[in-house]
Design a protein around this motif. Sequence first.
Motif, mmCIF file in Angstrom:
data_model
loop_
_atom_site.group_PDB
_atom_site.id
_atom_site.type_symbol
_atom_site.label_atom_id
_atom_site.label_comp_id
_atom_site.label_asym_id
_atom_site.label_seq_id
_atom_site.Cartn_x
_atom_site.Cartn_y
_atom_site.Cartn_z
ATOM 1 N N ALA A 21 0.806 -1.219 0.000
ATOM 2 C CA ALA A 21 0.000 0.000 0.000
ATOM 3 C C ALA A 21 0.836 1.264 0.000
ATOM 4 N N GLU A 22 2.151 1.145 0.184
ATOM 5 C CA GLU A 22 3.005 2.304 0.381
ATOM 6 C C GLU A 22 2.811 3.423 -0.640
ATOM 7 N N PRO A 23 2.790 3.149 -1.957
ATOM 8 C CA PRO A 23 2.643 4.258 -2.910
ATOM 9 C C PRO A 23 1.372 5.068 -2.692
ATOM 10 N N SER A 24 0.266 4.406 -2.416
ATOM 11 C CA SER A 24 -0.975 5.127 -2.220
ATOM 12 C C SER A 24 -0.989 5.877 -0.899
ATOM 13 N N ILE A 25 -0.391 5.279 0.151
ATOM 14 C CA ILE A 25 -0.392 5.920 1.460
ATOM 15 C C ILE A 25 0.454 7.174 1.455
ATOM 16 N N VAL A 58 -7.582 2.050 5.957
ATOM 17 C CA VAL A 58 -7.789 1.101 7.049
ATOM 18 C C VAL A 58 -7.146 -0.224 6.674
ATOM 19 N N PHE A 59 -6.373 -0.779 7.600
ATOM 20 C CA PHE A 59 -5.767 -2.094 7.420
ATOM 21 C C PHE A 59 -6.571 -3.100 8.218
ATOM 22 N N HIS A 60 -7.104 -4.142 7.544
ATOM 23 C CA HIS A 60 -7.931 -5.127 8.222
ATOM 24 C C HIS A 60 -7.767 -6.485 7.562
ATOM 25 N N ASN A 61 -7.519 -7.505 8.385
ATOM 26 C CA ASN A 61 -7.405 -8.888 7.906
ATOM 27 C C ASN A 61 -6.439 -9.029 6.729
ATOM 28 N N GLY A 62 -5.283 -8.367 6.842
ATOM 29 C CA GLY A 62 -4.249 -8.522 5.826
ATOM 30 C C GLY A 62 -4.418 -7.679 4.583
ATOM 31 N N ARG A 63 -5.414 -6.791 4.564
ATOM 32 C CA ARG A 63 -5.632 -5.949 3.382
ATOM 33 C C ARG A 63 -5.787 -4.485 3.784
ATOM 34 N N TRP A 64 -5.405 -3.611 2.851
ATOM 35 C CA TRP A 64 -5.653 -2.177 3.007
ATOM 36 C C TRP A 64 -6.914 -1.791 2.241
ATOM 37 N N TYR A 65 -7.695 -0.919 2.857
ATOM 38 C CA TYR A 65 -8.899 -0.363 2.231
ATOM 39 C C TYR A 65 -8.818 1.151 2.305
ATOM 40 N N ARG A 80 -10.779 -1.685 -2.077
ATOM 41 C CA ARG A 80 -9.570 -2.414 -1.722
ATOM 42 C C ARG A 80 -8.390 -1.851 -2.496
ATOM 43 N N LEU A 81 -7.288 -1.583 -1.798
ATOM 44 C CA LEU A 81 -6.142 -0.982 -2.468
ATOM 45 C C LEU A 81 -5.515 -1.906 -3.494
ATOM 46 N N ASP A 82 -5.574 -3.224 -3.262
ATOM 47 C CA ASP A 82 -4.950 -4.130 -4.218
ATOM 48 C C ASP A 82 -5.739 -4.231 -5.515
ATOM 49 N N ARG A 83 -6.922 -3.605 -5.587
ATOM 50 C CA ARG A 83 -7.691 -3.572 -6.828
ATOM 51 C C ARG A 83 -7.623 -2.206 -7.511
ATOM 52 N N ILE A 84 -6.834 -1.305 -6.948
ATOM 53 C CA ILE A 84 -6.665 0.020 -7.545
ATOM 54 C C ILE A 84 -5.448 0.002 -8.448
#
Length: 198
Positions: A21-25, A58-65, A80-84
């Motif tokens: 998630a680092e680039p988006s954060i 928000v970080f929850h259950n191994g994923r960033w949202y 979900r950040l991994d779908r962006i």
Amino acid sequence: MATSMTAAPGSSSHRAALQTAEPSIRAPQARHRHPVQLTYTTWHGRSSERGLDPYGLVFHNGRWYVTGRDHTSGSVRTFRLDRIGATRATAGAFEVPAGFDPTGHVLAGLASVPYAHDVSVLLHTSLAQARQRIPSSVGTLTEVANGVRLTTRAEHLDGAAQMLAGLGWPFTIERPAELRAEVRALAARLLTHADAGE
């Protein structure tokens, strides 16, 4: 933009997700409350371009949202950040609504996602114990005369059976009736494994 998490900072799952998630954060447009334009791919593979005012991560259950006002719908949405895919800053600025709780919004949204089965189970334990083991993203806990009622949704009932078995408390299935068959099937598989090699 607020950043919060429901897993301990420094845990292995948190570190792995933070790297993704680092680039988006760290994006300046997110930190300084500038809208972003992003490409988003849904769980069934459809991609779209949309504008977003990112209110919080928000970080929850191994994923960033990321949650914020979606320009397409005009409502607060969670992604979900991994779908962006690609993101870019756009002109303008926004204000986060006073008192907005990113974690509460994300967890409530996850709990309300439609699934194939509506599940209600009476857990024979206390509300305090149930809250320690069952996060709000799993379902709703309500204290009743004989314990705690868990209402949730499940896409596959075998997973619900495994969750109930893993909790370790006595329980009474209220609905659906098919969940009883899944629990029996799980019990039979466990007995088979327990007897193997004797």
